[in-house]
Scaffold this active site. Structure first.
Site, PDB file in Angstrom:
ATOM      1  N   GLU A 293      50.497  43.408  51.313  1.00 35.52           N
ATOM      2  CA  GLU A 293      50.576  44.573  50.130  1.00 35.52           C
ATOM      3  C   GLU A 293      50.208  44.015  48.718  1.00 35.52           C
ATOM      4  O   GLU A 293      50.238  45.065  47.759  1.00 35.52           O
ATOM      5  CB  GLU A 293      51.958  45.181  50.199  1.00 35.52           C
ATOM      6  CG  GLU A 293      52.297  45.766  51.519  1.00 35.52           C
ATOM      7  CD  GLU A 293      51.239  46.715  51.703  1.00 35.52           C
ATOM      8  OE1 GLU A 293      50.787  47.719  50.735  1.00 35.52           O
ATOM      9  OE2 GLU A 293      50.794  47.176  53.189  1.00 35.52           O
TER      10      GLU A 293
ATOM     11  N   PRO B 149      42.285  45.564  44.036  1.00 32.66           N
ATOM     12  CA  PRO B 149      41.589  47.183  44.022  1.00 32.66           C
ATOM     13  C   PRO B 149      41.813  47.602  42.966  1.00 32.66           C
ATOM     14  O   PRO B 149      41.153  48.852  42.359  1.00 32.66           O
ATOM     15  CB  PRO B 149      41.849  47.865  45.245  1.00 32.66           C
ATOM     16  CG  PRO B 149      43.370  47.179  45.713  1.00 32.66           C
ATOM     17  CD  PRO B 149      43.268  45.569  45.194  1.00 32.66           C
TER      18      PRO B 149
ATOM     19  N   ARG C 280      24.482  32.665  40.358  1.00 29.85           N
ATOM     20  CA  ARG C 280      22.965  33.105  40.261  1.00 29.85           C
ATOM     21  C   ARG C 280      22.629  33.260  38.656  1.00 29.85           C
ATOM     22  O   ARG C 280      21.441  33.048  38.623  1.00 29.85           O
ATOM     23  CB  ARG C 280      22.737  34.234  40.842  1.00 29.85           C
ATOM     24  CG  ARG C 280      23.027  34.683  42.239  1.00 29.85           C
ATOM     25  CD  ARG C 280      23.040  36.114  42.669  1.00 29.85           C
ATOM     26  NE  ARG C 280      21.492  36.590  42.404  1.00 29.85           N
ATOM     27  CZ  ARG C 280      20.339  36.246  42.960  1.00 29.85           C
ATOM     28  NH1 ARG C 280      20.473  35.495  43.955  1.00 29.85           N
ATOM     29  NH2 ARG C 280      19.359  36.821  42.523  1.00 29.85           N
TER      30      ARG C 280
ATOM     31  N   ASP D 126      15.987  40.903  38.692  1.00 35.51           N
ATOM     32  CA  ASP D 126      16.990  41.601  39.532  1.00 35.51           C
ATOM     33  C   ASP D 126      17.396  42.968  39.064  1.00 35.51           C
ATOM     34  O   ASP D 126      17.579  43.252  37.986  1.00 35.51           O
ATOM     35  CB  ASP D 126      18.315  40.776  39.885  1.00 35.51           C
ATOM     36  CG  ASP D 126      17.802  39.899  40.877  1.00 35.51           C
ATOM     37  OD1 ASP D 126      16.976  39.601  41.550  1.00 35.51           O
ATOM     38  OD2 ASP D 126      18.635  38.727  40.802  1.00 35.51           O
TER      39      ASP D 126
HETATM   40  N1  SAM Z   1      48.461  47.488  48.424  1.00 33.06           N
HETATM   41  C1  SAM Z   1      47.375  47.082  47.584  1.00 33.06           C
HETATM   42  C2  SAM Z   1      47.052  48.393  46.915  1.00 33.06           C
HETATM   43  O1  SAM Z   1      46.888  49.437  47.516  1.00 33.06           O
HETATM   44  O2  SAM Z   1      46.342  48.312  45.670  1.00 33.06           O
HETATM   45  C3  SAM Z   1      46.260  46.669  48.241  1.00 33.06           C
HETATM   46  C4  SAM Z   1      46.599  45.355  48.805  1.00 33.06           C
HETATM   47  S1  SAM Z   1      45.399  44.517  49.799  1.00 33.06           S
HETATM   48  C5  SAM Z   1      45.793  45.013  51.482  1.00 33.06           C
HETATM   49  C6  SAM Z   1      45.589  42.975  49.759  1.00 33.06           C
HETATM   50  C7  SAM Z   1      44.758  42.069  48.642  1.00 33.06           C
HETATM   51  O3  SAM Z   1      43.475  42.228  48.989  1.00 33.06           O
HETATM   52  C8  SAM Z   1      45.047  42.318  47.236  1.00 33.06           C
HETATM   53  O4  SAM Z   1      46.218  41.901  46.707  1.00 33.06           O
HETATM   54  C9  SAM Z   1      43.935  42.107  46.739  1.00 33.06           C
HETATM   55  O5  SAM Z   1      44.017  40.577  46.100  1.00 33.06           O
HETATM   56  C10 SAM Z   1      42.633  41.983  47.703  1.00 33.06           C
HETATM   57  N2  SAM Z   1      41.723  43.108  47.307  1.00 33.06           N
HETATM   58  C11 SAM Z   1      41.851  44.213  48.239  1.00 33.06           C
HETATM   59  N3  SAM Z   1      41.070  45.150  47.830  1.00 33.06           N
HETATM   60  C12 SAM Z   1      40.260  44.513  46.902  1.00 33.06           C
HETATM   61  C13 SAM Z   1      39.308  45.070  46.247  1.00 33.06           C
HETATM   62  N4  SAM Z   1      38.656  46.313  46.097  1.00 33.06           N
HETATM   63  N5  SAM Z   1      38.627  44.209  45.078  1.00 33.06           N
HETATM   64  C14 SAM Z   1      39.405  42.934  45.095  1.00 33.06           C
HETATM   65  N6  SAM Z   1      40.377  42.685  45.808  1.00 33.06           N
HETATM   66  C15 SAM Z   1      40.845  43.503  46.657  1.00 33.06           C
END
Ligand code: SAM
Length: 250
Positions: free
Chosen positions: A114, A87, A152, A167
């Site tokens: 996490e 994220p 795609r 698209d």
């Molecule tokens: N503690 C982290 C933070 O707040 O930045 C979030 C961890 S999340 C619960 C677990 C995993 O989900 C991350 O390591 C990532 O690989 C994936 N993930 C979560 N949100 C994402 C997003 N918006 N885009 C891409 N991957 C995501």
């Protein structure tokens, strides 16, 4: 194009390979998806992939040792950019998807819990990619989004060579509305121009609708786009028609 996915849940990622356009692309050998599980690189009897965070606090962190072994094994076999789904990464856009589609191979690292031990980012990650400003439980859905959206765009993958070009986002605009049979649905008709057989008129109508949909739904996209005089005139026409139809309704 090859996708190599590092994930604790390979069966989740495999789901994207079993249907629709990605499945067809795999059958045509335009795409290959391989999964590697960091759990297979653990050395302890419990196959431990996570541990408690230094400093305390909730949740667990993906351990560096098995991740490093997994990543290095994958890197020995395949050369490619390593993208960590996160994220905190650069938000994914169609322009970024287009740029990823130029790569011969991507290694996609999916976090869980996490997230991963920060040192993996320093040692191995080439870039972080986010699929939006919200938090998922794992990176697998992000990896699937990348696999689908990139596939795609690969030459020859879509049935009709032009369809990706029309698209949403391809020209910085949203797509125009689409209709199929029957002609009448609960009193709502297909726009007459689409049945006219006049290709120039249809193309003009579609461009006007693309401009209009973007103006109505995503004005932020329109603000970033340099409209030609012809496009501005079409948008003005759409706005005029929209104003008249809104006045009729109210
Ligand atoms: N503690 C982290 C933070 O707040 O930045 C979030 C961890 S999340 C619960 C677990 C995993 O989900 C991350 O390591 C990532 O690989 C994936 N993930 C979560 N949100 C994402 C997003 N918006 N885009 C891409 N991957 C995501």
């Amino acid at each position: 194009m090859q996708f190599v996915v590092l994930t604790l849940f390979p069966e989740l990622v495999q789901a994207v390979t079993q249907h629709g356009i990605v499945r067809r692309a795999i059958e045509q050998q335009a795409v290959k998806v391989s999964c590697y599980n960091p759990r297979d690189y653990t050395l302890d009897v419990h196959r431990t992939v996570d541990d408690r965070p230094y400093g305390g606090g909730p949740g667990m962190v993906m351990k560096s040792d098995c991740l490093l072994r997994a990543i290095r094994d994958v890197r020995q076999q395949y050369q490619g950019r390593l993208v960590y789904l996160s994220p905190q990464g650069e938000p994914l856009t169609q322009a970024k998807v287009q740029s990823f589609a130029q790569e011969p191979r991507l290694i996609l690292l999916c976090g869980r819990y996490e997230g991963i031990d920060e040192r993996i980012l320093q040692l191995e990650v080439d870039e972080e990619c986010s699929i939006g400003d919200y938090v998922l439980s794992g990176g697998e859905l992000g990896a699937m989004v990348l696999i689908d959206s990139i596939t795609r765009l690969l030459p020859g993958v879509l049935g009709h060579e032009d369809s990706a070009e029309q698209d949403s986002f391809a020209e910085g605009l949203l797509d125009c509305p689409h209709y199929t049979r029957p002609e009448l649905v609960e009193g709502l008709e297909v726009p007459a121009v689409l049945k006219s057989g006049n290709h120039a008129a249809i193309a003009r109508w579609r461009k006007k609708q693309m401009l209009g949909a973007t103006w109505l739904k995503r004005p932020d996209l329109l603000a970033k786009k340099d409209l030609s005089a012809a496009e501005q005139a079409l948008l003005n026409e759409f706005r005029q028609e929209y104003k008249v139809s809104s006045e009729v309704i109210s």
